[in-house]
Design an enzyme around this catalytic site. Structure first.
Site, short mmCIF file in Angstrom:
data_model
loop_
_atom_site.label_atom_id
_atom_site.label_comp_id
_atom_site.label_asym_id
_atom_site.label_seq_id
_atom_site.Cartn_x
_atom_site.Cartn_y
_atom_site.Cartn_z
N LYS B 29 0.83 -1.20 0.00
CA LYS B 29 0.00 0.00 0.00
C LYS B 29 0.87 1.26 0.00
O LYS B 29 0.66 2.18 -0.80
CB LYS B 29 -0.89 -0.02 1.25
CG LYS B 29 -1.88 1.11 1.33
CD LYS B 29 -2.83 0.91 2.49
CE LYS B 29 -4.16 1.53 2.19
NZ LYS B 29 -4.96 0.68 1.29
N MET B 110 -5.95 -6.66 7.92
CA MET B 110 -5.78 -5.22 7.77
C MET B 110 -6.46 -4.48 8.91
O MET B 110 -7.67 -4.50 9.04
CB MET B 110 -6.41 -4.77 6.44
CG MET B 110 -5.61 -5.18 5.22
SD MET B 110 -4.00 -4.39 5.17
CE MET B 110 -4.48 -2.77 4.50
N HIS B 469 -18.77 -40.73 -11.73
CA HIS B 469 -18.95 -41.10 -13.13
C HIS B 469 -19.61 -39.95 -13.91
O HIS B 469 -19.13 -39.54 -14.96
CB HIS B 469 -19.80 -42.36 -13.23
CG HIS B 469 -20.10 -42.77 -14.63
ND1 HIS B 469 -21.26 -42.42 -15.28
CD2 HIS B 469 -19.35 -43.46 -15.52
CE1 HIS B 469 -21.22 -42.91 -16.51
NE2 HIS B 469 -20.07 -43.55 -16.68
N CYS B 844 -3.08 -38.14 -19.83
CA CYS B 844 -4.45 -38.18 -20.34
C CYS B 844 -5.47 -38.32 -19.24
O CYS B 844 -6.60 -38.72 -19.47
CB CYS B 844 -4.61 -39.29 -21.37
SG CYS B 844 -4.39 -40.94 -20.67
N TYR B 864 3.03 -33.68 -24.32
CA TYR B 864 1.67 -33.18 -24.53
C TYR B 864 0.80 -33.46 -23.32
O TYR B 864 1.15 -34.28 -22.46
CB TYR B 864 1.04 -33.83 -25.77
CG TYR B 864 0.75 -35.29 -25.58
CD1 TYR B 864 -0.48 -35.72 -25.07
CD2 TYR B 864 1.69 -36.27 -25.88
CE1 TYR B 864 -0.75 -37.06 -24.86
CE2 TYR B 864 1.43 -37.61 -25.68
CZ TYR B 864 0.21 -38.00 -25.17
OH TYR B 864 -0.06 -39.32 -24.94
#
Lengths: 894, 894
Positions: B29, B110, B469, B844, B864
């Protein structure tokens, strides 16, 4: 070009060009023949063609190394000189045996041709010399058949068929009924077969026979069966085979000849006496064929009074054989199994090797040999296989007993017992209390059968594999058990077991052999376990050598007593769940599980606590100041829920709920994969009350004993930890509870908090976990399940296929998978010790009692293994052997 | 002794002693205030006490650093000078706000006190100066309450109660109804509370107030909530907090004053216009409280025609604010969210920060800013969070729509859809075929519901978690899905769903919001997905940056079309089991499973093959020459068995068996832990016919397409491999079958054989496996299950507790556990590449679409990731960000 090289090594008349240390070059068999020759043992002369010749043969595209021809010829001449016979001589022909021999024994690929050197002319010389034309032609026809199949590749059946046809046409039953003329005809017929199959006559030239056979032996190294055998046993293709060419000796040259086998000590008892049998005027194969009954070697052995012992009939040979036997045993420093032939009063030793013996004999011989200063203690320890030891720890079926085997299952836990059939655990307890011996038969067992399994002499199940509930628990109890006996159909309701058309009813007597899986009808006599003085002395040596400590898995003080008897040095795993199934507790346990509120659970647990505390107190009292690891509750809670309608009704009454509500709760708790579900420390985190109760019970028992003056050291083990946060959480709960108890009792107890390492993740983050856990214990059953993704309970469908197809070499639940699971263990040990120096690490899975796994644990630097009490000696021996093997690696033999 | 040091940094009138780079010393700040000051933005003057002062305060046992007193005093004088006001002055008093500020924002801790400097005397000065006694006393009573709670530790409720009592006694409802006199009374009352609670009067001396507040802010660093927050967010305890002391400015000093908030671009659309609102003669908290309706900033925004826009009412201020906003955006290079106050025609900026925006706005702003040369493409890529992108890929509920939320489940798969309720998969298909939009509601789904899930717009289940599922399949389909909606009781039989007392019947309209889990009654309007031009441009930039390839998991050619539309570069996982459930196949599949003979199985498989071949041909045709990984059958066969009586009867008729025989077979195949059972390549080894059929179907399809001129590259993937021997065995079968097909067709296809790595053991022996497997694909779902020992289907009971107790930080099935599972992956990659250089490695599992997991995959060097088609852009963005983060680590910013 390669320099001319020595490819042939001669042995004969007390001198050999090789010795036992030349196995790589001469093969095991060849080196052995040389060694015996050098020792002055009478061995027929011969020579060895080296493995190098074989290797070169292949390197050169299957052509014989240069110079080999002349070298063999030279040595053949030496052989002729030594024997006074000549190869191919029509009057006194030299015949030889030709055998393959690799560095290590390869039983699947040994090619052998005997009587090489016979043909239509030499056979007549042999007939005249032995004065036994029948023997000569019998040898000849055998030679043709062997040579044709081994060297020429003609199927052996062709010759068998011809022999059968001949016997039929002559109206006789046995080969021995064929006389010399008939065999001469057979030889003719055999040669016809060869000629018509190969389009060339049978080779009659002895030299052609010799070379063809040597080449055939070289070729056999790369036969399909040999290649496959090598692949399976990881034997390098480059080793090659040696070829031994040895002059034939015959034990069938008259009454001053003979053949036999002897052991230097009694292979059944280990007693130090010559033990064996022989047949006068006979060949080795006659002994094997069992056509005549052989006679004992010595008078001592002649219990039937035949007066035909070797000692009496050929006293000189007997003295000679006694001398040779003693020499061989002293040389090889082990009990020998010796094959011999006597040819016209001359003793020939054909082979010597370490003799197979019973466990009892092995133990006695080993201890005796140390006393005789023949071997040292270390050698004695290495000579007994841990699995052999197992036989000494359990009763066995009397080998002389008659028995009717009804069916066969898997030999899940060794020993032999008989008893009356019972079909329920309750009935087992009832009858056992009346003093009956009972055998509990079940379709399969569950934790609720535990009390019945305790009460029974043995357990028999129709379903389940080697690691099913029944198998694991029975091994833990050291109780004889046969599982997966699929021929039995068990009808618990009707209290009958069907085996084929036979019905076994409650009260019928049966005998189980847990070492073979055989189920027998009636009472078959058994012989008790034989842990005698030799055993005690032996285990003392073992204890002095091993580094690895051996604890037992013991759930009750009774287990602990057994464990101490078998030499356990502490408890490595005390499972608390079996305590929960006790009939006087299960109702409260169910109440606890089915309560949805903290208060209800606390109330139910308060009922269980005094009983658990009593259990622990008894265990501590039995074990004294030895370490005791207690595992907090591990199985999923639904395992404890009521199954039958009556049980549901009972708990419903107790809890003032409807049976439907109980059933609904049960359904809600069901899991798809209980093995991967809500169990272990996951319970301790979601339902902290359970562990709190258990820790209170442990600490209260410990504090009270401490106050009595017994300094107990409880080690509290948290199951199924996979993250640092779990052990942090549970340890905080344990420490808080323990402090509460100790403050209340005003007693301090030194306890430890550790964890099971049984999840792959726990191995990977073992360093984080060791920051908190004060000891590790590998739960290798579960670790194997998770690492392989194998459910122990479901593996029965595909594991047999895997073993058959060699996808797996051993069942990883029986012997630790060192390549996969083992590497995770090593990783965890390394990381754990890095985070906490001196971390105590052990193993408490089933593998703790498997000798190969114990050896792995030694190598991996574990501090202890824990196994079922009955396997403690086995684990100790394996640990000692591992320690000795270490030393041998560290200090190579001089 | 420490040397005198600078603990205080001043800012004001265009010059600050600090800047944005000094966050460590001045807090976020404080550094921001300095930065704005230096930029020439009008910021109220003030000064910062450094974090070093705080650290020293603690080091010295909570005493203030030497010299701090004078330094603060000096800077307070500068402040007085700058503002022309004096601290404690009775006519023109300086008031300050005092706030904490750490290096990073810590919203939980704060502590702020406003209006410091007020007392009975200065309040009068303020009243006179503002000509608003009510405002002055309102500020005073707020100050007392704030100071008392933050500094003195008196519970805030005490003051709230007093305020409520006062309102009640005066018969008014709102704080604003209280006049100056009432507030003066309240101040008196407040002081009484303080005196009676603390035993001392409220500190009236401004300097005492100042120091007490500074100390309180220091202390707040070690408050329990701050400590906990730091522990959770791993913020070091040693950082400490800075303290900012800023002169107060007031927007409520008349009609030439005001306060407001603005965005530099439209936060909903991203359009480049000033966008915000303000209230004349008001304080910030009035805007928040919503007492008056604020006015728009600009005329463009003034759709209601209030004519009260800032642009109209204070044109000079408006011009000024436009200039400042542009400056701040240009400086911070991001859309800013700016708080401002106008005090007597003077603009003061109180705070600026990056503005929160919708996904649409974020995308437009990022692309625009690149066009405006404000930022580069890399920055644009880093500015969009992958999860934000997700919102652009699915329709959303129209925010203006009225809605009635019936109940809430888990937001399993995003998107908003409406449709008619159906209770069975068959009904879903039937109605969908008639053109209806349907929502399939089920207690939970099973693989047999797949066709219904395809047909439905969305799926709703009463049970199951985020990885059930329904959730997994729906995400795979990119279909809106809500699971575990436990308030719903589904009666499939009666075709009714009960929600409380409400009954939803078949055909009733509902709307699902899969992003929030809300289930609504009726048709709620939705807004379509917004993949416009900006999206296309953005993804092009992303594609240019990333190294990791992104494939899709796609089981059908329809899935493949979607995958290509979303930019997939291949298929990373084509599961073949869903094909088995198709109504025209399931009977043959069951026949195959139930046949005990090889021949019976072959016959049944022959019926399935042409259909599988057709599937593969379509997939290949769609994907062209892109790589396609097809996984051979994985699930346990019992999943395919008939469940209902009708199904049993049907297959019994077909196979000429009794229903009892079918049921017995089914019972025999049941498993205790199917996840660890007879599945994956274990099937391919025990029942090789299945894989043979599948490989034939793949190769025949590939050969025929190749003959047509399409060069396809099938990659055949073997699931659940744990040992080298398994992949050796299965690969041999595949190669043999493939050769057979290619020989028959006279066509060569270049195919690969690889394996899933989804068992811990596979990771450990990855080098051995890579000797045979030509590619790896990590099945992280199962790998997570095995590594943790967590059953995805059963974890719902304890995982929420684990997350709540912070045993786990995230659900490891949602975001990859890098510490455990991740290390196994790294190990496997390393070992695999060592054994086979250039081995292609991907992932995968569900994690392939999770941005954190994708970033891990980039770091682990994978080639990948493969994910559901709808998550391809998310994976691409995550991959690009990971690549950029890499670069930044490699080349530190200048």
């Amino acid at each position: 070009m390669k320099q001319a090289q020595k490819y042939v090594y001669f042995f004969g008349h007390g001198k050999a060009e090789g010795h036992a240390g030349m196995k790589d070059l001469l093969g095991g068999k060849g080196a052995g023949l040389c060694e015996m020759t050098n020792l002055g043992v009478p061995v027929p002369c011969g020579f060895i063609v080296t493995t190098e010749a074989c290797i070169l043969y292949y390197k050169q595209g299957k052509s014989l190394p240069e110079g080999l021809d002349e070298e063999v010829q030279t040595h053949l001449s030496r052989l002729e000189e030594s024997t006074g016979k000549r190869f191919g001589d029509k009057e006194n022909p030299l015949l030889v045996s030709i055998r393959s021999g690799a560095r290590v024994s390869m039983p699947g690929m040994m090619d052998t041709v005997l009587n090489v050197g016979l043909n239509d002319i030499t056979v007549q010389g042999l007939a005249q010399k032995t004065n036994n034309p029948r023997f000569a032609y019998d040898s000849y026809r055998r030679f043709i058949a062997m040579f044709s199949s081994v060297v020429l590749g003609i199927p052996y059946e062709h010759f068998e068929v011809a022999l059968d046809d001949l016997k039929k046409s002559m109206g006789v039953n046995h080969d021995t009924d064929l006389d010399a003329d008939a065999l001469r005809e057979l030889v003719k017929h055999y040669k016809g077969i060869v000629e018509s199959t190969k389009g060339a006559p049978f080779p009659s030239e002895p030299n052609d026979q010799l070379w063809a056979t040597i080449k055939a032996v070289f070729e056999s190294w790369n036969s399909q069966r040999a290649t496959t055998y090598r692949k399976i046993h990881k034997i390098p293709d480059e080793w090659g085979t040696a070829v031994s060419v040895v002059s034939m000796v015959f034990g069938n040259m008259g009454e001053d000849s003979g053949t036999g086998v002897l052991f230097t000590r009694n292979p059944a008892t280990g007693e130090k006496v010559l033990y064996g049998e022989y047949l006068p005027n006979a060949q080795g194969e006659d002994v094997v064929a069992g056509i005549r009954t052989p006679y004992p070697i010595s008078k001592d052995q002649d219990t039937n009074g035949t007066k035909n012992t070797l000692e009496e009939r050929m006293p000189a040979v007997y003295r000679e054989i006694t001398r040779v036997a003693a020499k061989l045993e002293a040389h090889y420093k082990d009990m020998q199994d010796i094959e011999f032939t006597i040819e016209k009063g001359n003793l020939w030793i054909l082979q010597t090797r370490s003799g197979k013996r019973t466990a009892l004999a092995a133990m006695k011989a080993a201890v005796d040999m140390v006393k005789e200063n023949l071997i040292d203690k270390e050698t004695a320890i290495l000579r007994i296989s841990p699995d052999q030891l197992n036989h000494l720890l359990h009763p066995v079926i009397d080998p002389r007993a008659k028995k009717e085997v009804l069916c066969k299952g898997l030999p899940a836990s060794p020993g032999a017992v008989n008893g009356m059939l019972v079909f329920t655990a309750d009935e087992a307890v009832k009858r056992a209390n009346m003093g009956d011996r009972v055998i509990l038969v079940r379709p399969e067992t569950s934790p609720e059968d535990i009390h019945g399994m305790y009460a029974a002499q043995g357990i028999l199940t129709a379903r389940g594999g080697m690691t099913s509930h029944a198998a694991v628990v029975a091994r833990g109890m050291g109780k004889c058990c046969i599982v997966g006996c699929s021929e039995i159909r068990v009808s618990t309701e009707n209290r009958v077991a069907h085996v084929g058309s036979l019905d076994l009813k409650e009260g019928d007597w049966v005998t189980l052999n847990g070492s073979t899986g055989e189920v027998m009808r009636g009472i078959i006599p058994t012989i008790d376990a034989a842990m005698g003085d030799d055993f005690t002395i032996f285990i003392e040596w073992v204890d002095a050598v091993r580094r690895l400590r051996v604890r037992a898995n013991a759930d009750t003080s009774k287990d602990c007593e057994v464990a101490l008897r078998f030499g356990a040095e502490g408890v490595g795993l005390c499972r608390t769940e079996h305590m929960f199934f006790a009939p006087d507790r299960i109702l409260a346990v169910r109440e606890m599980i089915l309560s949805s509120e903290h208060e209800g659970r606390k109330k139910a647990l308060a009922k269980i606590k005094p009983m658990q505390k009593g259990d622990f107190a008894e265990i501590f009292r039995t074990m004294g100041e030895r370490p005791v690891i207690i595992r907090l509750l591990d199985p999923p809670l639904h395992e404890f829920l009521p199954k039958t309608a009556e049980e549901v009704a009972e708990i419903a009454r107790e809890m003032r709920l409807s049976p439907e509500a109980i059933k609904a709760q049960r359904a809600k708790m069901e899991e798809f994969n209980p093995m991967l579900g809500h169990r272990g420390c996951r319970l301790g985190i979601t339902t902290p009350e359970i562990y709190e109760m258990q820790v209170e019970a442990i600490l209260e028992a410990a504090c009270e004993l401490k106050a009595e003056g017994l300094d107990v050291h409880p080690e509290i083990m948290v199951p199924l930890v996979g993250t640092e946060e779990e052990i942090v959480f549970v340890k905080a709960c344990i420490d808080k509870t323990a402090k509460g108890v100790m403050d209340a009792k005003g007693v301090r107890v030194s306890y430890k908090v550790g964890t099971m390492i049984e999840l792959p993740r726990a191995c990977i983050v073992a360093d984080d976990i060791a920051k908190v856990a004060e000891f590790f214990s590998f739960g290798t059953n579960d670790l194997t399940q998770m690492t392989f993704g194998f459910s122990r309970d479901d593996v029965g469908i595909f594991l047999p296929v895997y073993l058959e197809k060699k996808i797996l070499k051993v069942d990883p639940f029986e012997s630790l998978d060192t390549q996969g699971v083992g590497r995770l263990i090593q990783l965890a040990v390394e990381k754990g010790r890095k985070a906490r120096a001196g971390l105590s690490v052990g193993i408490c899975g089933e593998h703790g009692g498997d000798s190969d796994s114990v050896k792995f644990c030694h190598k991996a630097g574990l501090d202890y293994v824990s196994c079922s009490p009955f396997r403690v000696p086995i684990a100790k021996l394996a640990a000692a052997q591992a320690a000795l093997e270490d030393r041998m690696t560290a200090q190579p033999l001089e």
